[in-house]
Design an enzyme around this catalytic site. Structure first.
Site, PDB file in Angstrom:
ATOM      1  N   ASP A 133      -8.698 -27.292  -3.662  1.00 15.94           N
ATOM      2  CA  ASP A 133      -9.122 -28.564  -4.253  1.00 15.94           C
ATOM      3  C   ASP A 133     -10.248 -29.217  -3.461  1.00 15.94           C
ATOM      4  O   ASP A 133     -10.446 -30.430  -3.522  1.00 15.94           O
ATOM      5  CB  ASP A 133      -7.923 -29.518  -4.363  1.00 15.94           C
ATOM      6  CG  ASP A 133      -7.260 -29.732  -3.019  1.00 15.94           C
ATOM      7  OD1 ASP A 133      -7.665 -29.064  -2.033  1.00 15.94           O
ATOM      8  OD2 ASP A 133      -6.345 -30.562  -2.934  1.00 15.94           O
ATOM      9  N   HIS A 183     -31.517 -10.420   3.050  1.00 18.96           N
ATOM     10  CA  HIS A 183     -30.746 -11.665   2.894  1.00 18.96           C
ATOM     11  C   HIS A 183     -29.478 -11.636   3.742  1.00 18.96           C
ATOM     12  O   HIS A 183     -28.413 -12.045   3.301  1.00 18.96           O
ATOM     13  CB  HIS A 183     -30.416 -11.902   1.418  1.00 18.96           C
ATOM     14  CG  HIS A 183     -31.604 -12.294   0.600  1.00 18.96           C
ATOM     15  ND1 HIS A 183     -31.647 -12.250  -0.764  1.00 18.96           N
ATOM     16  CD2 HIS A 183     -32.830 -12.751   0.973  1.00 18.96           C
ATOM     17  CE1 HIS A 183     -32.825 -12.641  -1.198  1.00 18.96           C
ATOM     18  NE2 HIS A 183     -33.573 -12.952  -0.170  1.00 18.96           N
ATOM     19  N   ASP A 238     -34.467 -16.442  10.196  1.00 20.93           N
ATOM     20  CA  ASP A 238     -35.121 -17.107   9.063  1.00 20.93           C
ATOM     21  C   ASP A 238     -34.293 -18.349   8.777  1.00 20.93           C
ATOM     22  O   ASP A 238     -33.184 -18.262   8.226  1.00 20.93           O
ATOM     23  CB  ASP A 238     -35.151 -16.163   7.853  1.00 20.93           C
ATOM     24  CG  ASP A 238     -35.909 -16.744   6.661  1.00 20.93           C
ATOM     25  OD1 ASP A 238     -36.156 -17.969   6.645  1.00 20.93           O
ATOM     26  OD2 ASP A 238     -36.241 -15.971   5.741  1.00 20.93           O
ATOM     27  N   ASP A 291     -39.225 -23.561   6.061  1.00 21.48           N
ATOM     28  CA  ASP A 291     -38.791 -22.174   5.864  1.00 21.48           C
ATOM     29  C   ASP A 291     -39.567 -21.319   6.870  1.00 21.48           C
ATOM     30  O   ASP A 291     -40.727 -20.990   6.621  1.00 21.48           O
ATOM     31  CB  ASP A 291     -39.083 -21.751   4.417  1.00 21.48           C
ATOM     32  CG  ASP A 291     -38.626 -20.331   4.116  1.00 21.48           C
ATOM     33  OD1 ASP A 291     -37.959 -19.718   4.969  1.00 21.48           O
ATOM     34  OD2 ASP A 291     -38.941 -19.844   3.011  1.00 21.48           O
ATOM     35  N   HIS A 335     -40.996  -6.983  -0.071  1.00 29.73           N
ATOM     36  CA  HIS A 335     -40.927  -8.300  -0.711  1.00 29.73           C
ATOM     37  C   HIS A 335     -42.327  -8.895  -0.844  1.00 29.73           C
ATOM     38  O   HIS A 335     -43.310  -8.325  -0.357  1.00 29.73           O
ATOM     39  CB  HIS A 335     -39.983  -9.239   0.062  1.00 29.73           C
ATOM     40  CG  HIS A 335     -40.337  -9.430   1.520  1.00 29.73           C
ATOM     41  ND1 HIS A 335     -41.411 -10.167   1.940  1.00 29.73           N
ATOM     42  CD2 HIS A 335     -39.735  -8.965   2.649  1.00 29.73           C
ATOM     43  CE1 HIS A 335     -41.444 -10.183   3.261  1.00 29.73           C
ATOM     44  NE2 HIS A 335     -40.461  -9.445   3.720  1.00 29.73           N
ATOM     45  N   HIS A 370     -43.965 -17.886  -1.304  1.00 33.48           N
ATOM     46  CA  HIS A 370     -43.476 -18.614  -2.482  1.00 33.48           C
ATOM     47  C   HIS A 370     -43.778 -20.092  -2.290  1.00 33.48           C
ATOM     48  O   HIS A 370     -43.951 -20.559  -1.151  1.00 33.48           O
ATOM     49  CB  HIS A 370     -41.956 -18.396  -2.651  1.00 33.48           C
ATOM     50  CG  HIS A 370     -41.180 -18.642  -1.373  1.00 33.48           C
ATOM     51  ND1 HIS A 370     -40.826 -19.894  -0.954  1.00 33.48           N
ATOM     52  CD2 HIS A 370     -40.744 -17.782  -0.411  1.00 33.48           C
ATOM     53  CE1 HIS A 370     -40.179 -19.805   0.206  1.00 33.48           C
ATOM     54  NE2 HIS A 370     -40.127 -18.534   0.569  1.00 33.48           N
ATOM     55  N   HIS A 417     -37.350 -22.053  -2.639  1.00 32.69           N
ATOM     56  CA  HIS A 417     -38.209 -21.324  -3.578  1.00 32.69           C
ATOM     57  C   HIS A 417     -38.581 -22.358  -4.629  1.00 32.69           C
ATOM     58  O   HIS A 417     -37.885 -22.531  -5.631  1.00 32.69           O
ATOM     59  CB  HIS A 417     -37.475 -20.120  -4.186  1.00 32.69           C
ATOM     60  CG  HIS A 417     -37.125 -19.094  -3.153  1.00 32.69           C
ATOM     61  ND1 HIS A 417     -36.168 -18.141  -3.329  1.00 32.69           N
ATOM     62  CD2 HIS A 417     -37.637 -18.865  -1.900  1.00 32.69           C
ATOM     63  CE1 HIS A 417     -36.087 -17.370  -2.244  1.00 32.69           C
ATOM     64  NE2 HIS A 417     -36.966 -17.803  -1.363  1.00 32.69           N
ATOM     65  N   GLU A 431     -45.301 -14.901   4.574  1.00 31.51           N
ATOM     66  CA  GLU A 431     -44.207 -14.265   5.299  1.00 31.51           C
ATOM     67  C   GLU A 431     -44.150 -12.744   5.140  1.00 31.51           C
ATOM     68  O   GLU A 431     -43.184 -12.201   4.620  1.00 31.51           O
ATOM     69  CB  GLU A 431     -42.880 -14.867   4.838  1.00 31.51           C
ATOM     70  CG  GLU A 431     -42.674 -14.914   3.332  1.00 31.51           C
ATOM     71  CD  GLU A 431     -41.291 -15.461   2.953  1.00 31.51           C
ATOM     72  OE1 GLU A 431     -40.296 -14.917   3.451  1.00 31.51           O
ATOM     73  OE2 GLU A 431     -41.228 -16.412   2.157  1.00 31.51           O
ATOM     74  N   TYR A 456     -39.811  -3.460   7.731  1.00 32.82           N
ATOM     75  CA  TYR A 456     -38.399  -3.197   8.013  1.00 32.82           C
ATOM     76  C   TYR A 456     -38.150  -1.700   7.952  1.00 32.82           C
ATOM     77  O   TYR A 456     -38.466  -1.058   6.944  1.00 32.82           O
ATOM     78  CB  TYR A 456     -37.506  -3.898   6.973  1.00 32.82           C
ATOM     79  CG  TYR A 456     -37.942  -5.325   6.701  1.00 32.82           C
ATOM     80  CD1 TYR A 456     -37.412  -6.387   7.431  1.00 32.82           C
ATOM     81  CD2 TYR A 456     -38.927  -5.595   5.740  1.00 32.82           C
ATOM     82  CE1 TYR A 456     -37.839  -7.690   7.207  1.00 32.82           C
ATOM     83  CE2 TYR A 456     -39.357  -6.897   5.513  1.00 32.82           C
ATOM     84  CZ  TYR A 456     -38.826  -7.935   6.245  1.00 32.82           C
ATOM     85  OH  TYR A 456     -39.245  -9.215   6.020  1.00 32.82           O
ATOM     86  N   ARG A 512     -40.256 -10.018  10.579  1.00 30.02           N
ATOM     87  CA  ARG A 512     -40.910 -10.891   9.595  1.00 30.02           C
ATOM     88  C   ARG A 512     -41.415 -12.111  10.348  1.00 30.02           C
ATOM     89  O   ARG A 512     -40.775 -12.574  11.293  1.00 30.02           O
ATOM     90  CB  ARG A 512     -39.919 -11.327   8.487  1.00 30.02           C
ATOM     91  CG  ARG A 512     -40.558 -12.223   7.439  1.00 30.02           C
ATOM     92  CD  ARG A 512     -39.734 -12.362   6.144  1.00 30.02           C
ATOM     93  NE  ARG A 512     -38.456 -13.023   6.293  1.00 30.02           N
ATOM     94  CZ  ARG A 512     -37.276 -12.425   6.268  1.00 30.02           C
ATOM     95  NH1 ARG A 512     -37.200 -11.107   6.126  1.00 30.02           N
ATOM     96  NH2 ARG A 512     -36.159 -13.105   6.410  1.00 30.02           N
ATOM     97  N   GLU A 547     -42.983 -15.911   9.366  1.00 33.84           N
ATOM     98  CA  GLU A 547     -43.137 -16.804   8.203  1.00 33.84           C
ATOM     99  C   GLU A 547     -43.511 -18.210   8.650  1.00 33.84           C
ATOM    100  O   GLU A 547     -42.829 -18.793   9.500  1.00 33.84           O
ATOM    101  CB  GLU A 547     -41.803 -16.859   7.434  1.00 33.84           C
ATOM    102  CG  GLU A 547     -41.800 -17.854   6.278  1.00 33.84           C
ATOM    103  CD  GLU A 547     -40.523 -17.796   5.459  1.00 33.84           C
ATOM    104  OE1 GLU A 547     -39.460 -17.430   6.007  1.00 33.84           O
ATOM    105  OE2 GLU A 547     -40.586 -18.134   4.264  1.00 33.84           O
TER     106      GLU A 547
HETATM  107  N1  GLY Z   1     -35.702 -18.094   3.520  1.00 29.45           N
HETATM  108  C1  GLY Z   1     -35.941 -17.654   2.226  1.00 29.45           C
HETATM  109  C2  GLY Z   1     -37.252 -17.036   2.088  1.00 29.45           C
HETATM  110  O1  GLY Z   1     -37.954 -16.880   3.070  1.00 29.45           O
HETATM  111  O2  GLY Z   1     -37.676 -16.753   1.007  1.00 29.45           O
HETATM  112 MN    MN Z   2     -39.643 -17.955   2.535  1.00 26.87          MN
HETATM  113 MN    MN Z   3     -37.587 -17.715   4.987  1.00 24.03          MN
END
Ligand code: GLY
Ligand code: MN
Ligand code: MN
Length: 459
Positions: A57, A261, A278, A289, A368, A372, A379, A403, A407, A425, A427
């Site tokens: 709950d 992810h 990240d 981000d 990827h 974005h 996003h 970013e 990998y 990565r 970013e």
């Molecule tokens: N942290 C989500 C991305 O970099 O898209």
């Molecule tokens: Mn991002």
């Molecule tokens: Mn990110």
């Protein structure tokens, strides 16, 4: 671990006051602009996401729906706004929860119907539970309805039912709506270009996010658990005014960095490995981000450094291109070019480079996109290409991430053993300015020598 908080945390503690609920001119101006954009015969319905159950709950902490918050500053669940441009009496109708003394003792204060005008600028306040009953009447005479279908099934059923009813009851008497339109054109185009006060919020989110990463670098040592590192970073986010991270933080040591992810964050950091973080702070509902990748023991080995330098070069080259007018897709073309060339030079991809790009061979290691839109959602909303364009040109006031990453997943075939498990990565958050860009997240280093200086300083 140091007992003293990081320097950045010594600053006056900001509170999350930016653009909170109110009759603020900012929200009123946004509503006026949206009404102008949809035109005098249309309507827009923006609803709050429902609360979500977490366990038995208890619910997840509620976070307002971005569109509704952008237009009202209102933070409560069980709410919807209806904009009726040109309406003589109530262009802004707000549906919300009535006040309830007993429930407010348990769950906290509600604005309630009587205070909706003064606190939120509503021209008319109705009970949220009456939405299905009131909507058909309010839609009579409107030619279309802007509403985001597909986000909440129960609400979709209610809205489509009201829309059909508006059509049925209008017969012969009033014009009826003939279309439900996604908010992407009218509303999300507004959100895509950040106003001066939003740019300030994005700067704040960027700098708080950066401070969290700096702290993370300073406490890193072999044996630290990924979740401990996450806690240190998110601690700084909250100390500096964030209510929460803008998304689930990714803290991946070693080959966990190759799971794009990865949010499990339950492994120990091992000496000699890299860790990929990240994480971004959401401050006043605008999020940062940031990804940084750093060596757990403070030194890159030669293979790690080679890949790190390649990703960094790709990222810096893409950033150097940013200016108004640059088509969005050219950023990705840039990072793909640099990374593919680098991987071919290292013998990790077969050349020639043009063929590896044309056949998308680079996707084996860089799978990827390059970035974005960024804002109230990590996003963020906004389309990337309009009719006839390969991608849209950048405009002053847009915010987005750059970013790139490489990998070498342990299960990927054909990876030389020295590279297996390396994931990198980098970013940053970028604001397009009149003549170039501003890196909103420059408060955390990415040059290897600067990073290495920080690792373990407070471990
Ligand atoms: N942290 C989500 C991305 O970099 O898209
Ligand atoms: Mn991002
Ligand atoms: Mn990110």
């Amino acid at each position: 671990m140091s007992a003293t908080p990081p320097e950045s945390a010594m600053e006056a503690r900001p509170t999350e006051t930016f653009l909170r609920e109110g009759t603020g001119d900012v929200h009123a101006a946004r509503r006026a602009r949206l009404m102008d954009r949809i035109g005098p015969t249309s309507a827009a319905l923006i609803v709050a996401y429902p609360e979500r159950n977490r366990s038995n709950d208890t619910n997840y902490t509620y976070r307002p729906s971005s569109d509704l918050w952008y237009l009202t500053g209102f933070e409560e669940p069980e709410a919807a706004m209806l904009l009726l441009p040109g309406h003589d009496e109530h262009p802004f109708v707000l549906f919300l929860r009535p006040r309830d003394h007993k429930l407010e003792i348990w769950d906290g204060p509600r604005v309630g119907l009587d205070r909706a005008r003064e606190r939120l600028g509503a021209d008319c306040a109705l009970a949220f539970e009456d939405l299905a009953k009131e909507l058909p009447r309010l839609l009579a005479g409107r030619t279309s309805l802007h509403y985001a279908l597909g986000l909440d099934g129960a609400m979709d059923t209610l809205v489509v039912g009201a829309y059909r009813k508006a059509i049925r009851t209008a017969r012969g008497r009033a014009r009826a709506p003939t279309a439900i339109l996604d908010p992407v054109d009218a509303l999300h185009e507004m959100r895509l270009i950040k106003s001066p006060e939003e740019i300030e919020a994005m700067r704040r989110a960027g700098s708080v996010s950066a401070a969290g990463h700096v702290r993370g670098m300073r406490v890193t040592r072999p044996g630290l658990m990924e979740f401990e590192l996450q806690a240190e970073i998110e601690h700084v986010f909250k100390q500096q005014g964030a209510r929460a991270p803008g998304y689930s933080s990714i803290v991946g040591g070693g080959s966990n960095a190759c799971v794009l992810h990865y949010i499990d964050n339950r492994a120990a950091l091992a000496a000699g490995d890299l860790v990929l973080v990240d994480a971004g702070a959401e401050v006043g509902y605008y999020t940062g981000d940031i990804t940084r990748t750093w060596p757990v023991s403070g030194e890159f080995n030669g293979f790690q450094r080679t890949i790190y330098d390649l990703v960094l070069r790709a990222q810096m080259e893409a950033i150097s291109l940013v200016r108004p007018g640059l088509p969005w897709h050219e950023l990705h073309e840039c990072t793909v070019q640099v990374i593919t060339q680098g991987l071919v030079d290292l013998g990790l991809l077969d050349g020639p480079v043009e063929k590896a790009i044309e056949e998308a061979a680079f996707k084996k290691y860089f799978m990827h996109g390059t970035g974005h839109w960024l804002g109230i959602d990590v996003h963020d909303v906004g389309i990337y290409a309009r009719d006839g364009e390969k991608s849209r040109p950048l405009e002053e006031g847009m915010c987005f991430t750059i970013e790139p990453g490489i990998y070498f997943h342990p299960e990927e075939e054909g990876v030389p053993k020295d590279f297996v498990g390396i994931g990198v990565r980098i970013e940053d958050d970028i604001l397009v300015t009149a003549d170039g860009c501003e890196v909103l997240t420059r408060g955390v280093p990415k040059e290897p020598e600067e990073i290495m200086e920080l690792i373990g300083k407070d471990a």
